[in-house]
Enzyme design. Structure first.
Site, PDB file in Angstrom:
ATOM      1  CB  SER A 203      -0.896  -0.002   1.241  1.00  0.00           C
ATOM      2  OG  SER A 203      -1.563   1.229   1.415  1.00  0.00           O
TER       3      SER A 203
ATOM      4  CE1 TYR B 220      -4.343  -1.989   4.923  1.00  0.00           C
ATOM      5  CE2 TYR B 220      -3.410   0.135   4.315  1.00  0.00           C
ATOM      6  CZ  TYR B 220      -4.018  -1.054   3.960  1.00  0.00           C
ATOM      7  OH  TYR B 220      -4.293  -1.313   2.628  1.00  0.00           O
TER       8      TYR B 220
END
Length: 293
Positions: free
Chosen positions: A138, A151
């Site tokens: 990501s 995350y």
């Protein structure tokens, strides 16, 4: 390998979003796609849409036994595995000081350990065919925003893991890639944006940092990278530029957070937890709800 025709592609987290979209795109290019994940009913619908070149296997990427059983099923059905796309991922909504602890840690289990386990179990088959391993990391691995500490850490770990693994497997003819999509219009992002506290924080990010891109753009660039067995895929391309200045991003984000409403969001998060409960406040997206019980 400039195309995927006749190749067997195993994709985790293929019930919706990027995983389902890649399955459809690659099958249209002539690949045989194995869909692996928790949401069996949704995956079965994706496989049915694709047709005979697709099949679904239910498996939790945090379970060695489930992954081994699914992998055996894929190899038995399709005859081997050429490409593995470790796409399964979840996120929570919450700050580290108040978020539900179990939900927070589940992100590491799915997003980081799930990639390692998926690759480890399927690796012998990919080595046999001198194939390709791709992990979906990501933009959060590069820019570490408040409210995304677990995350961001998990996705940064995925990038580091792939960089080491690439050097380990190159002499065996296996290519290893890592993808860095920014905010893409998926269930995961839509769910985060609808959160009463973190939706405002997320959509209030300035400029490119907060822009949400259409799913088709991500699928176009990811499919192109998979065809080329790319070592890195940036979605969109400007994400690669941000890598060049990542050393200066933390202080920039810290400074911007002073004016972004983080202090008020911190108080509002605690109020939301008191109202709805820590677990419900942390849950994000269908995949997260399936993984965090």
């Amino acid at each position: 390998m400039k195309n995927v025709r006749g190749k067997v592609v195993l994709i985790t987290g293929a019930a919706r979003g990027i995983g389902a979209g890649l399955a459809e795109r690659l099958a249209a290019d002539g690949a045989k796609v194995a869909l692996v994940g928790l949401e069996a009913d949704e995956q079965a619908k994706v496989a049915e849409r694709i047709g005979p070149n697709a099949r679904s296997w239910e498996a939790d990427v945090t379970s060695w036994d489930a992954l081994e059983k699914a992998t055996e099923g894929v190899v038995s059905h399709f005859g081997g595995i050429d490409i593995v796309i470790a796409n399964a991922g979840i996120a929570t909504t919450g700050f580290a000081r108040s978020v539900d602890r179990d939900a927070y840690e589940k992100v590491f289990e799915v997003d980081l350990l799930g990639v390692w386990r998926t690759f480890r179990v399927t690796m012998p088959h990919v080595i046999d065919r001198k194939g390709y391993l791709l992990a979906i990391s990501s933009f959060a691995a590069i820019a570490h925003a408040p409210g995304l500490s677990n995350y961001a850490a998990a996705k940064a770990g995925v990038e580091a893991f792939c960089n080491s693994l690439r050097a380990e497997l190159q002499h065996l003819g296996v290519k290893v890639g890592v993808a860095h999509p920014t905010w893409i219009k998926t269930d995961l992002v839509d769910s985060a944006d609808s959160h009463p506290v973190f939706g405002k924080l997320r959509t209030g990010m300035p400029g490119l940092m907060g822009k949400t891109y259409p799913l088709d753009l991500a699928l176009d660039q990811l499919t192109e990278g998979i065809r080329k067995r790319a070592r890195v895929i940036h979605v969109p391309k400007w994400v690669g530029v941000m890598k060049l200045i990542r050393a200066v991003l933390p202080p920039v984000i810290e400074f911007g957070s002073r004016f972004q409403g983080v202090a008020k969001a911190d108080e509002a998060a605690i109020e939301d937890i008191a109202k709805r409960g820590a677990r419900e406040s942390a849950l994000n997206g269908h995949g997260g709800r399936a993984a965090i019980k």
